[in-house]
Write an enzyme that holds these catalytic residues in place. Structure first.
Site, PDB file in Angstrom:
ATOM      1  N   LYS A  85      31.850  38.951 -10.529  1.00  0.00           N
ATOM      2  CA  LYS A  85      31.776  39.296 -11.957  1.00  0.00           C
ATOM      3  C   LYS A  85      31.816  40.801 -12.175  1.00  0.00           C
ATOM      4  O   LYS A  85      32.345  41.269 -13.175  1.00  0.00           O
ATOM      5  CB  LYS A  85      30.506  38.708 -12.586  1.00  0.00           C
ATOM      6  CG  LYS A  85      30.545  37.198 -12.652  1.00  0.00           C
ATOM      7  CD  LYS A  85      30.413  36.681 -14.058  1.00  0.00           C
ATOM      8  CE  LYS A  85      31.018  35.311 -14.183  1.00  0.00           C
ATOM      9  NZ  LYS A  85      30.160  34.271 -14.581  1.00  0.00           N
TER      10      LYS A  85
ATOM     11  N   LYS B  94      38.816  28.928  -8.087  1.00  0.00           N
ATOM     12  CA  LYS B  94      38.040  27.916  -8.806  1.00  0.00           C
ATOM     13  C   LYS B  94      38.549  27.754 -10.249  1.00  0.00           C
ATOM     14  O   LYS B  94      38.908  28.747 -10.884  1.00  0.00           O
ATOM     15  CB  LYS B  94      36.587  28.417  -8.823  1.00  0.00           C
ATOM     16  CG  LYS B  94      35.571  27.451  -9.319  1.00  0.00           C
ATOM     17  CD  LYS B  94      34.214  28.127  -9.435  1.00  0.00           C
ATOM     18  CE  LYS B  94      34.119  28.970 -10.680  1.00  0.00           C
ATOM     19  NZ  LYS B  94      32.760  29.222 -11.179  1.00  0.00           N
TER      20      LYS B  94
ATOM     21  N   LYS C  69      35.894  28.344 -16.721  1.00  0.00           N
ATOM     22  CA  LYS C  69      35.923  28.193 -18.174  1.00  0.00           C
ATOM     23  C   LYS C  69      36.201  29.503 -18.897  1.00  0.00           C
ATOM     24  O   LYS C  69      36.622  29.493 -20.032  1.00  0.00           O
ATOM     25  CB  LYS C  69      34.636  27.550 -18.693  1.00  0.00           C
ATOM     26  CG  LYS C  69      33.331  28.271 -18.360  1.00  0.00           C
ATOM     27  CD  LYS C  69      32.196  27.597 -19.117  1.00  0.00           C
ATOM     28  CE  LYS C  69      31.004  27.225 -18.284  1.00  0.00           C
ATOM     29  NZ  LYS C  69      30.308  28.273 -17.581  1.00  0.00           N
TER      30      LYS C  69
HETATM   31  P1  TYM Z   1      28.265  27.614 -14.774  1.00  0.00           P
HETATM   32  O1  TYM Z   1      28.048  27.591 -16.244  1.00  0.00           O
HETATM   33  O2  TYM Z   1      29.203  28.617 -14.226  1.00  0.00           O
HETATM   34  O3  TYM Z   1      28.773  26.203 -14.296  1.00  0.00           O
HETATM   35  C1  TYM Z   1      28.062  25.026 -14.647  1.00  0.00           C
HETATM   36  C2  TYM Z   1      28.061  24.014 -13.526  1.00  0.00           C
HETATM   37  O4  TYM Z   1      29.392  23.572 -13.250  1.00  0.00           O
HETATM   38  C3  TYM Z   1      29.720  23.802 -11.896  1.00  0.00           C
HETATM   39  N1  TYM Z   1      31.132  24.205 -11.847  1.00  0.00           N
HETATM   40  C4  TYM Z   1      32.047  23.632 -11.062  1.00  0.00           C
HETATM   41  N2  TYM Z   1      31.970  22.621 -10.205  1.00  0.00           N
HETATM   42  C5  TYM Z   1      33.108  22.258  -9.566  1.00  0.00           C
HETATM   43  N3  TYM Z   1      34.299  22.872  -9.741  1.00  0.00           N
HETATM   44  C6  TYM Z   1      34.427  23.894 -10.614  1.00  0.00           C
HETATM   45  N4  TYM Z   1      35.595  24.485 -10.787  1.00  0.00           N
HETATM   46  C7  TYM Z   1      33.256  24.318 -11.328  1.00  0.00           C
HETATM   47  N5  TYM Z   1      33.025  25.279 -12.259  1.00  0.00           N
HETATM   48  C8  TYM Z   1      31.711  25.195 -12.568  1.00  0.00           C
HETATM   49  C9  TYM Z   1      28.786  24.920 -11.457  1.00  0.00           C
HETATM   50  O5  TYM Z   1      28.588  24.936 -10.073  1.00  0.00           O
HETATM   51  C10 TYM Z   1      27.525  24.585 -12.219  1.00  0.00           C
HETATM   52  O6  TYM Z   1      26.769  23.597 -11.557  1.00  0.00           O
HETATM   53  N6  TYM Z   1      24.180  29.913 -13.271  1.00  0.00           N
HETATM   54  C11 TYM Z   1      24.691  28.622 -13.684  1.00  0.00           C
HETATM   55  C12 TYM Z   1      23.973  28.051 -14.878  1.00  0.00           C
HETATM   56  C13 TYM Z   1      22.506  27.966 -14.684  1.00  0.00           C
HETATM   57  C14 TYM Z   1      21.812  27.020 -13.884  1.00  0.00           C
HETATM   58  C15 TYM Z   1      20.434  27.342 -14.019  1.00  0.00           C
HETATM   59  C16 TYM Z   1      22.217  25.942 -13.093  1.00  0.00           C
HETATM   60  C17 TYM Z   1      21.595  28.800 -15.244  1.00  0.00           C
HETATM   61  N7  TYM Z   1      20.321  28.425 -14.837  1.00  0.00           N
HETATM   62  C18 TYM Z   1      19.462  26.602 -13.350  1.00  0.00           C
HETATM   63  C19 TYM Z   1      21.228  25.216 -12.432  1.00  0.00           C
HETATM   64  C20 TYM Z   1      19.853  25.547 -12.567  1.00  0.00           C
HETATM   65  C21 TYM Z   1      26.153  28.816 -14.043  1.00  0.00           C
HETATM   66  O7  TYM Z   1      26.577  29.868 -14.370  1.00  0.00           O
HETATM   67  O8  TYM Z   1      26.873  27.688 -14.027  1.00  0.00           O
END
Ligand code: TYM
Length: 337
Positions: A117, A199, A202
């Site tokens: 990032k 990957k 979004k």
């Molecule tokens: P974030 O918002 O980037 O993504 C949300 C969840 O989706 C999964 N994910 C994917 N899995 C498979 N293939 C992909 N291309 C893909 N893109 C996203 C991510 O692994 C995630 O599980 N930091 C976290 C959000 C968060 C969180 C937490 C998660 C904040 N606090 C506490 C668990 C527990 C995040 O940015 O996910």
């Protein structure tokens, strides 16, 4: 007498920094919904995390509500799951700060997401981006969960949560439960349809090969038809992640939405090339997402209902979070109010 066994607890979140993609659905939400009956579940919209990258306020507000509608449409029943908005539960920010003081500079510097990032947002490498994993550790540890279901890219943050929790427990006794990450076998890392080496994300635009949960069927079909397959001359649907990452990614998606194994998929497409395979995957995705999209659109029109859900969710979440936070405040030596 029948013994009452407390359900195990599960917690996870998604940043409303972009519209939900097929990646976040297959890597995360789908797995949450499938386990909702076995666990006591807490799921939130991680808006505090979203602002580590500059957001348009109106879009952030809209996406946060849409994400809630999508969670419910994906099968997370608000009667059975606690669904809330992170910023509504002030304990997250408070524990996040405390854990900042128990996270080491070197540990945070090594996080892959921070490195990625900061490279992408060179003009805004803010402190929040750096301490993001401490806030995430706070999100998790507040609820003392047994399991944290995430995609592959978030595993490193959950592992750092272990390190921080163990450090804290080592000083003050058993305050935090050490949770396990749960990374699905199929779908933990869905790749971009136009570049199977990165990957599906979004925060990027349509041209980067992403499919959104709310995309209409014709857009989904277009994305799959133009998906990059492999430049080998074999033209054969076979799972080989190393040498055929494009086809492997499409097979993963097809497997995740249909439940078919890789072997079954290979048999289904014997003698048929990539040209036949791509639209079939597209159609399977369209049909899988159709009821979700329709239900989410219906829910989005019922703002009153969504408001009740997130208010109720925040209240339930804060009750659990406050118990942990009070314990933490006492342990570190803050004077009770
Ligand atoms: P974030 O918002 O980037 O993504 C949300 C969840 O989706 C999964 N994910 C994917 N899995 C498979 N293939 C992909 N291309 C893909 N893109 C996203 C991510 O692994 C995630 O599980 N930091 C976290 C959000 C968060 C969180 C937490 C998660 C904040 N606090 C506490 C668990 C527990 C995040 O940015 O996910």
């Amino acid at each position: 007498m029948e013994e009452i066994v407390a359900k195990k607890r599960m917690l996870s979140g998604i940043k409303p920094s972009g519209d939900l993609t097929l990646g976040s659905y297959l890597g995360a939400v789908k797995n949450w919904a499938e386990r909702a009956d076995q666990y006591e579940c807490f799921y939130f919209m991680a808006d505090l995390h979203a602002i580590t990258v500059r957001q348009n306020p109106a879009d952030l507000r809209r996406r946060t509500l849409e994400q809630l509608a999508q969670y419910i449409a994906c099968g997370l029943d608000p009667e059975k799951n606690t669904l809330f908005i992170q910023s509504h539960v002030h304990q997250h920010a408070e524990l996040g700060w405390i854990l900042d003081c128990y996270s080491m500079f070197g540990e945070l510097s090594r996080m892959t997401q921070f490195k990625d990032k900061s490279a992408k947002n060179a003009d805004n490498i803010n402190a929040g981006l750096f301490t993001y994993p401490s806030l995430m550790a706070g999100d998790i540890l507040l609820y003392q969960p047994d399991l944290v279901p995430v995609g592959e890219d978030q595993k490193q943050h959950v592992e750092l949560t272990h390190v921080i929790a163990r450090r804290f427990n080592g000083i003050y006794g058993d305050v935090f439960k050490i949770p396990e990450p749960f990374v699905p076998k199929v779908g933990a890392r869905i790749m971009s349809l136009t570049n199977p080496l990165v990957k599906m994300s979004k925060s990027e635009n349509e041209d980067t090969g992403r499919v959104l949960l709310m995309d209409p069927p014709e857009v989904i079909m277009k994305q799959f038809k133009r998906a990059i397959t492999d430049s080998d001359t074999e033209n054969c649907v076979r799972y080989d992640k190393e040498n055929k990452p494009g086809v492997a990614n499409l097979m993963t998606i097809y497997s995740a939405v249909t439940g078919k194994t890789y072997e079954e998929i290979e048999n289904e497409f014997v003698g048929k090339g990539y040209g036949a395979f791509k639209p079939v995957v597209g159609e399977a995705v369209v049909e899988h997402l159709r009821p979700i999209r329709e239900e989410a659109n219906r829910l989005m029109k019922d703002k009153g209902y969504l408001e009740n859900v997130y208010r109720d969710g925040a209240q339930k979440a804060a009750y659990v979070a406050e118990k942990t936070l009070r314990k933490v405040y006492k342990k570190v030596g803050f004077v009770a109010k």
